[in-house]
Design an enzyme around this catalytic site. Structure first.
Site, mmCIF file in Angstrom:
data_model
loop_
_atom_site.group_PDB
_atom_site.id
_atom_site.type_symbol
_atom_site.label_atom_id
_atom_site.label_comp_id
_atom_site.label_asym_id
_atom_site.label_seq_id
_atom_site.Cartn_x
_atom_site.Cartn_y
_atom_site.Cartn_z
ATOM 1 N N ASP A 131 -51.866 -63.404 -46.979
ATOM 2 C CA ASP A 131 -53.203 -63.969 -46.754
ATOM 3 C C ASP A 131 -53.330 -64.533 -45.336
ATOM 4 O O ASP A 131 -52.413 -64.409 -44.516
ATOM 5 C CB ASP A 131 -53.465 -65.035 -47.838
ATOM 6 C CG ASP A 131 -54.922 -65.100 -48.263
ATOM 7 O OD1 ASP A 131 -55.798 -64.755 -47.456
ATOM 8 O OD2 ASP A 131 -55.180 -65.515 -49.419
ATOM 9 N N ASP B 33 -63.761 -62.679 -50.058
ATOM 10 C CA ASP B 33 -63.394 -62.587 -51.476
ATOM 11 C C ASP B 33 -64.544 -62.087 -52.340
ATOM 12 O O ASP B 33 -65.692 -62.484 -52.154
ATOM 13 C CB ASP B 33 -62.995 -63.971 -52.004
ATOM 14 C CG ASP B 33 -61.645 -64.404 -51.478
ATOM 15 O OD1 ASP B 33 -61.091 -63.711 -50.600
ATOM 16 O OD2 ASP B 33 -61.151 -65.454 -51.946
HETATM 17 C C1 GLA Z 1 -57.822 -66.041 -50.405
HETATM 18 C C2 GLA Z 1 -57.707 -64.567 -50.763
HETATM 19 C C3 GLA Z 1 -57.904 -64.403 -52.242
HETATM 20 C C4 GLA Z 1 -56.878 -65.229 -53.015
HETATM 21 C C5 GLA Z 1 -56.954 -66.688 -52.591
HETATM 22 C C6 GLA Z 1 -55.817 -67.516 -53.130
HETATM 23 O O1 GLA Z 1 -59.123 -66.491 -50.648
HETATM 24 O O2 GLA Z 1 -58.639 -63.817 -50.026
HETATM 25 O O3 GLA Z 1 -57.817 -63.044 -52.605
HETATM 26 O O4 GLA Z 1 -55.609 -64.727 -52.770
HETATM 27 O O5 GLA Z 1 -56.926 -66.821 -51.167
HETATM 28 O O6 GLA Z 1 -55.888 -68.857 -52.723
#
Ligand code: GLA
Length: 688
Positions: free
Chosen positions: A189, A244
């Protein structure tokens, strides 16, 4: 598009757009209404790079898009993300046939670790969630013939606000720990990255993973912030292209639109990742989830199940296990489908397959059923006598002389796999069934509604019979006024039908479901039943005289962001979040505030003459925003402004809409993509 969900230093943010209601997708064969009924708007331009960037890794990993599970979309950081969940998912992968269907990775997301490293700087699995450590779950998952994935961030901490340790500066040690545990996949990430260059951060972890000697699929998750499609092919096997996903139609749609233009960058071992699946999580209808799954497959996206399969419905399993659709995603040629056409919410996306066929998605973004049509030639197939089109949700084959067309329900997708095939005669002809121009009904008034059955195939349709029925038990009267049967409808010809439809006086305005059904058989005797969900719009004629369109009821709207606003600008999210309509420092009390691409339909009952407005980009976006305005009278373009930007003063529009049943106000993105396209129909008026 104006702003994406972004997070650079932790803190939870989610963009949630309410899901709209949807008709159930249930196309029997191919079905439609004639072209004249199609909503005409300009095509949406897509940014199309000419060539893909860096060469892919040649490590043989992820030669088709990774398939599996990740807990994040269903649990986030909750306590039910734990060993028993992970084991339960692995068990279900085997028991429910998902493993056989191709799902392989069982991936842990954020929150698996303790917040602090141990005295040696090592990561420590949370002993409450994972009492047997990550090695314990890895062994279990491996014993089922599956693979285990893990998560950390290319920063000092992960993304969850609880702040778990990130990999920045610990790459080699962390990668070795993962390898020692038996991890097969890493999602890396982007939170808390301390401003360190992304290419550098992601490359260091690639090298650290390589140094372990264990093959580990490497999933880059920097949300598309640094255009990873241009540099990440030599670093990881997949990269997120978007922020997301959340479990809503609007979220899914916006990610799809970001990801579609990136087709040239995808291929075996290097995939665009528009984020994990939401199928089954409850925020969309099953028809919308079928669209989500269809479009992710046509885009050759990773298929990571994001729902807790221990609680999933049979319908969710049916969607996720559709092998015809999975085969589209997993095709070894590894092409991402590209947009053939996109106008008025009608998308045609075609994916070249290794066997020369094309997977073709006819996707209806809009909130009402629409005809979507293309041809075998347009989707890239060679010319041939006839083609076989397989409906990948119905699992049935039809022959077509080349037209691919259907009335697709709101938010639905007809997914076909089409090939030039000399054995086409083994299958019944495809037929398109629909109501010409839709059904607009005034309460208490009997309306003529024409329909058409068109044989798209090469051979005849025999014993054709078409029926239309009204909403059950509500006092509607639906009757044919002419023949609804034909013993033979040769290929390429149509049977025209007419009904009268009346809704009882006092019926509330809105959309009502009608069922249009056709039955026929092929020369070989195969029986085909095709049920097309169509809607009747109950509407009342606008008052005579001049009315403000900001106050008149509309039939339907489609809008780039948030709802169409009455008498304010578009605020992009919730209803009522706009500002006073302002163009070139002039404030208008009345009008419509929209965001491209947008379309607002009014029922004009063939009794109106003129639309007038002052149009332009709203001042609230500063120097941004490029749009073009159009007025349509049914299928006639009766006014268009050309491209307007924020530096233009309001432009006067005056359009002759005489005789139109439907008046449609359209705003396109001006040809440069959807970004800050706040468009105002200031002082918009309809004279009848
Ligand atoms: C980010 C990523 C998500 C998930 C969250 C976890 O937002 O883009 O897909 O992994 O972190 O905290």
């Amino acid at each position: 598009m104006r702003r994406l969900p972004t997070r650079s230093t932790g803190g939870v943010r989610r963009r949630i757009v309410g899901a709209l209601a949807v008709t159930v997708l249930g196309l029997g064969g191919l079905a439609a209404v004639p072209a004249s009924a199609a909503a005409p708007t300009a095509a949406v331009a897509s940014t199309r790079p000419t060539s893909a960037a860096s060469p892919a890794l040649d490590d043989g990993l992820a030669l088709t898009p990774p398939m599996g599970f990740n807990n994040w979309n269903s649990t986030h950081c909750r306590a039910d993300f734990n060993e028993s969940m992970v084991k339960g998912i692995a068990d279900l992968f085997v028991a429910k046939g998902l493993k056989d269907a191709g799902y392989q990775y069982v991936n842990l997301d954020d929150c698996w670790a303790l917040p602090t490293r141990d005295a040696n700087g090592k990561l420590v699995p949370d002993p409450v969630r994972f009492p047997n450590g990550i090695k314990g779950v890895a062994d279990y998952v491996h014993s089922k013939g599956l693979k285990l994935g893990i998560y950390t961030s290319a920063g000092t901490k992960t993304c969850d606000s609880a702040g778990f340790p990130g990999g920045l500066g610990h790459e080699y040690s962390d990668a070795q720990q993962f390898a020692d545990w038996g991890v097969d996949y890493l999602k890396y990430d982007n939170c808390n990255n301390q401003g360190v260059d992304a290419v550098q951060r992601y490359t260091t972890m690639r090298d650290a993973l390589r140094a372990t000697g264990r093959p580990i699929v490497y999933s880059i998750c920097e949300w598309g912030q640094n255009k990873p499609w241009e540099w990440a092919a030599g670093i990881g096997q997949l990269w997120r292209t978007t922020g997301d996903i959340s479990d809503s139609w609007g979220s899914m749609l916006s990610l799809m639109k970001k990801n579609l233009p990136l087709a040239p960058y995808a291929g075996p071992g290097h995939w665009n990742d528009p984020d994990m699946l939401e199928v089954g999580n409850g925020g969309m209808t099953d028809a919308e989830y079928r669209t989500h799954f269809s479009m992710w497959s046509v885009m050759a996206s990773p298929l990571l199940i994001g729902t807790d399969l221990r609680k999933a419905s049979q319908e969710t399993y049916d969607i996720l296990s559709n092998r015809d659709v999975i085969a589209v995603d997993q095709d070894p040629l590894g092409k991402q489908g590209s947009v053939v056409s996109s106008a008025g919410g009608r998308w045609v996306v075609s994916k070249e397959m290794k066997d020369g066929s094309r997977a073709v998605a006819l996707f209806n973004e809009s909130g009402s059923a629409q005809r979507i049509a293309t041809t075998a030639k347009a989707v890239g197939l060679p010319s041939a006598d006839a083609y076989v089109a397989r409906d990948l949700w119905q699992h049935k084959n039809y022959n077509t002389a080349g037209t691919l067309a259907a009335t697709v329900p709101a938010h639905g997708t007809l997914l076909l796999r089409v090939a030039a095939d000399p054995k086409w005669a083994a299958y019944p002809p495809a037929a398109e069934v629909g109501l010409d121009g839709g059904a607009f009904v005034e309460p208490g008034v009997s309306t003529k509604v024409p329909g058409t059955f068109t044989n798209l195939g090469r051979n005849a349709a025999l014993d054709v019979s078409v029926s239309l029925s009204g909403p059950e038990g509500k006092g509607w009267i639906v009757q044919p006024t002419g023949p609804t049967r034909a013993s033979v409808v040769p290929g390429g010809t149509s049977l025209h039908t007419t009904w009268t439809v009346s809704a009882p006086a006092g019926t509330a305005t809105g959309s009502y479901d009608l069922a249009l059904r056709a039955t026929y058989r092929s020369p070989q005797g195969t029986k085909v039943t095709s049920t097309v969900p169509v809607t009747a719009s109950v509407a009342t004629a606008p008052p005579s005289g001049t009315s403000s369109l900001g106050d008149l009821p509309w039939l339907s709207t489609a809008n780039g962001y948030g709802p169409v606003e009455r008498n304010t600008s578009n605020g992009e999210d919730a209803a009522g979040d706009g500002h006073p309509i302002t163009i070139g420092a002039v404030v208008y009390a009345k009008g419509l505030g929209v965001h491209a691409p947008s379309s607002v339909d009014y029922y004009a009952a063939r009794s109106c003459e003129r639309v007038t407005a002052q149009v332009g980009v709203d001042d609230e976006k500063g120097t941004k925003g490029t749009v073009a305005f159009e007025v349509w009278a049914d299928d006639r373009l009766v006014a268009s402004t050309g491209t307007l930007t924020n530096s233009d003063a309001a432009k006067a529009v005056s359009a002759d809409v005489t005789g139109a049943q439907i008046v449609r106000l359209v705003v396109t993105d001006g040809g440069d993509g959807v970004d800050s396209d706040h468009a105002d129909w200031a002082d918009a008026q309809l004279t009848c």
